[in-house]
Motif scaffolding. Structure first.
Motif, PDB file in Angstrom:
ATOM      1  N   TRP A  36       0.854  -1.185   0.000  1.00 43.04           N
ATOM      2  CA  TRP A  36       0.000   0.000   0.000  1.00 43.04           C
ATOM      3  C   TRP A  36       0.897   1.245   0.000  1.00 43.04           C
ATOM      4  N   TYR A  37       0.564   2.181  -0.862  1.00 46.57           N
ATOM      5  CA  TYR A  37       1.241   3.466  -0.942  1.00 46.57           C
ATOM      6  C   TYR A  37       0.175   4.552  -0.825  1.00 46.57           C
ATOM      7  N   ARG A  38       0.613   5.767  -0.574  1.00 44.62           N
ATOM      8  CA  ARG A  38      -0.328   6.875  -0.553  1.00 44.62           C
ATOM      9  C   ARG A  38       0.320   8.120  -1.129  1.00 44.62           C
ATOM     10  N   GLN A  39      -0.543   8.991  -1.621  1.00 42.48           N
ATOM     11  CA  GLN A  39      -0.061  10.248  -2.178  1.00 42.48           C
ATOM     12  C   GLN A  39      -1.011  11.356  -1.762  1.00 42.48           C
ATOM     13  N   ALA A  40      -0.486  12.288  -0.990  1.00 41.50           N
ATOM     14  CA  ALA A  40      -1.251  13.459  -0.573  1.00 41.50           C
ATOM     15  C   ALA A  40      -1.045  14.569  -1.598  1.00 41.50           C
ATOM     16  N   PRO A  41      -1.961  15.538  -1.671  1.00 42.21           N
ATOM     17  CA  PRO A  41      -1.823  16.631  -2.636  1.00 42.21           C
ATOM     18  C   PRO A  41      -0.490  17.354  -2.473  1.00 42.21           C
ATOM     19  N   GLY A  42       0.212  17.528  -3.596  1.00 44.04           N
ATOM     20  CA  GLY A  42       1.471  18.236  -3.577  1.00 44.04           C
ATOM     21  C   GLY A  42       2.646  17.451  -3.040  1.00 44.04           C
ATOM     22  N   GLN A  44       4.940  13.542  -2.879  1.00 43.12           N
ATOM     23  CA  GLN A  44       5.276  12.336  -3.635  1.00 43.12           C
ATOM     24  C   GLN A  44       4.572  11.118  -3.051  1.00 43.12           C
ATOM     25  N   ARG A  45       4.392  10.138  -3.892  1.00 44.95           N
ATOM     26  CA  ARG A  45       3.822   8.881  -3.422  1.00 44.95           C
ATOM     27  C   ARG A  45       4.814   8.228  -2.467  1.00 44.95           C
ATOM     28  N   GLU A  46       4.295   7.705  -1.362  1.00 46.86           N
ATOM     29  CA  GLU A  46       5.168   7.099  -0.355  1.00 46.86           C
ATOM     30  C   GLU A  46       4.640   5.731   0.063  1.00 46.86           C
ATOM     31  N   LEU A  47       5.562   4.888   0.475  1.00 48.24           N
ATOM     32  CA  LEU A  47       5.188   3.572   0.975  1.00 48.24           C
ATOM     33  C   LEU A  47       4.486   3.706   2.319  1.00 48.24           C
ATOM     34  N   VAL A  48       3.377   2.998   2.467  1.00 44.42           N
ATOM     35  CA  VAL A  48       2.689   2.915   3.757  1.00 44.42           C
ATOM     36  C   VAL A  48       3.057   1.601   4.440  1.00 44.42           C
ATOM     37  N   ALA A  49       2.872   0.498   3.705  1.00 44.42           N
ATOM     38  CA  ALA A  49       3.189  -0.817   4.250  1.00 44.42           C
ATOM     39  C   ALA A  49       3.277  -1.812   3.107  1.00 44.42           C
ATOM     40  N   ASP A  50       4.082  -2.838   3.288  1.00 45.68           N
ATOM     41  CA  ASP A  50       4.073  -3.926   2.326  1.00 45.68           C
ATOM     42  C   ASP A  50       4.224  -5.259   3.057  1.00 45.68           C
ATOM     43  N   SER A  52       5.394  -9.448   2.254  1.00 47.47           N
ATOM     44  CA  SER A  52       6.017 -10.369   1.315  1.00 47.47           C
ATOM     45  C   SER A  52       5.172 -11.635   1.163  1.00 47.47           C
ATOM     46  N   SER A  53       5.606 -12.497   0.269  1.00 44.68           N
ATOM     47  CA  SER A  53       4.910 -13.764   0.055  1.00 44.68           C
ATOM     48  C   SER A  53       5.014 -14.670   1.283  1.00 44.68           C
ATOM     49  N   SER A  54       6.006 -14.416   2.132  1.00 45.28           N
ATOM     50  CA  SER A  54       6.150 -15.191   3.373  1.00 45.28           C
ATOM     51  C   SER A  54       5.544 -14.447   4.560  1.00 45.28           C
ATOM     52  N   PHE A  55       4.760 -13.405   4.271  1.00 44.45           N
ATOM     53  CA  PHE A  55       4.002 -12.646   5.277  1.00 44.45           C
ATOM     54  C   PHE A  55       4.877 -11.771   6.163  1.00 44.45           C
ATOM     55  N   SER A  56       6.090 -11.480   5.730  1.00 41.91           N
ATOM     56  CA  SER A  56       6.922 -10.508   6.428  1.00 41.91           C
ATOM     57  C   SER A  56       6.405  -9.107   6.099  1.00 41.91           C
ATOM     58  N   THR A  57       6.281  -8.257   7.114  1.00 37.19           N
ATOM     59  CA  THR A  57       5.695  -6.937   6.899  1.00 37.19           C
ATOM     60  C   THR A  57       6.697  -5.815   7.151  1.00 37.19           C
ATOM     61  N   ASN A  58       6.385  -4.669   6.540  1.00 37.26           N
ATOM     62  CA  ASN A  58       7.235  -3.491   6.649  1.00 37.26           C
ATOM     63  C   ASN A  58       6.304  -2.285   6.667  1.00 37.26           C
ATOM     64  N   TYR A  59       6.542  -1.350   7.603  1.00 35.08           N
ATOM     65  CA  TYR A  59       5.662  -0.190   7.744  1.00 35.08           C
ATOM     66  C   TYR A  59       6.454   1.113   7.725  1.00 35.08           C
ATOM     67  N   GLU A  61       7.304   4.621   9.302  1.00 32.65           N
ATOM     68  CA  GLU A  61       7.347   5.004  10.712  1.00 32.65           C
ATOM     69  C   GLU A  61       6.079   5.727  11.151  1.00 32.65           C
ATOM     70  N   SER A  62       5.524   6.507  10.262  1.00 26.91           N
ATOM     71  CA  SER A  62       4.367   7.340  10.608  1.00 26.91           C
ATOM     72  C   SER A  62       3.107   6.530  10.881  1.00 26.91           C
ATOM     73  N   VAL A  63       3.080   5.255  10.471  1.00 29.18           N
ATOM     74  CA  VAL A  63       1.853   4.463  10.662  1.00 29.18           C
ATOM     75  C   VAL A  63       2.066   3.268  11.586  1.00 29.18           C
ATOM     76  N   LYS A  64       3.284   3.059  12.034  1.00 25.83           N
ATOM     77  CA  LYS A  64       3.556   1.912  12.910  1.00 25.83           C
ATOM     78  C   LYS A  64       2.705   1.995  14.165  1.00 25.83           C
ATOM     79  N   GLY A  65       2.116   0.854  14.523  1.00 30.24           N
ATOM     80  CA  GLY A  65       1.264   0.796  15.703  1.00 30.24           C
ATOM     81  C   GLY A  65      -0.168   1.203  15.446  1.00 30.24           C
ATOM     82  N   ARG A  66      -0.451   1.773  14.279  1.00 36.27           N
ATOM     83  CA  ARG A  66      -1.823   2.200  13.951  1.00 36.27           C
ATOM     84  C   ARG A  66      -2.399   1.415  12.772  1.00 36.27           C
ATOM     85  N   PHE A  67      -1.568   1.074  11.809  1.00 35.82           N
ATOM     86  CA  PHE A  67      -2.012   0.370  10.598  1.00 35.82           C
ATOM     87  C   PHE A  67      -1.518  -1.068  10.623  1.00 35.82           C
ATOM     88  N   THR A  68      -2.309  -1.959  10.043  1.00 35.53           N
ATOM     89  CA  THR A  68      -1.923  -3.359   9.926  1.00 35.53           C
ATOM     90  C   THR A  68      -2.206  -3.851   8.515  1.00 35.53           C
TER      91      THR A  68
END
Length: 116
Positions: A36-42, A44-50, A52-59, A61-68
């Motif tokens: 998942w990526y996001r882009q706010a007005p004005g 750049q598009r930024e990574l929110v979370a991804d 892997s095929s083995s279910f390893s996750t990456n978030y 910093e701004s969404v850690k602890g809030r998004f899953t």
């Protein structure tokens, strides 16, 4: 052909929750990472979370602890559960999927608006 479609965006008050879904269709290969990526007005598009095929996750910093992020391989679907939303989370949220040969397919995006 491969299609990627997001859903679940909308308007929510600060502190609220939303769950985004992204379903891929026309898949004839094993999907590697989904993200998942996001882009706010004005901005750049930024990574929110991804995830892997083995279910390893990456978030981000701004969404850690809030998004899953999670995925259902049987449905070729990735989810983003967003809790404790803040006005600064307002953006268009995009989903992508990566093939074994590192080709990336993107969805059209879904708007998330968080009011203060």
């Amino acid at each position: 052909q491969v299609q990627v479609a997001e859903s679940g965006g909308g308007l929510v008050q600060a502190g609220g929750s939303l769950r985004l879904s992204c379903a891929a269709s026309g898949i004839t290969f094993r999907i590697n990472a989904m993200g998942w990526y996001r882009q706010a007005p004005g901005k750049q598009r930024e990574l929110v979370a991804d995830i892997s095929s083995s279910f390893s996750t990456n978030y981000a910093e701004s969404v850690k602890g809030r998004f899953t992020i999670s995925r259902d391989n049987a449905k070729n679907t990735v989810y983003l559960q967003m809790n404790s939303l803040k006005p600064e989370d307002t953006a268009v949220y995009y989903c992508n999927i990566k093939t074994p040969r590192a080709y990336v397919y993107w969805g059209q995006g879904t708007q998330v608006t968080v009011s203060s």
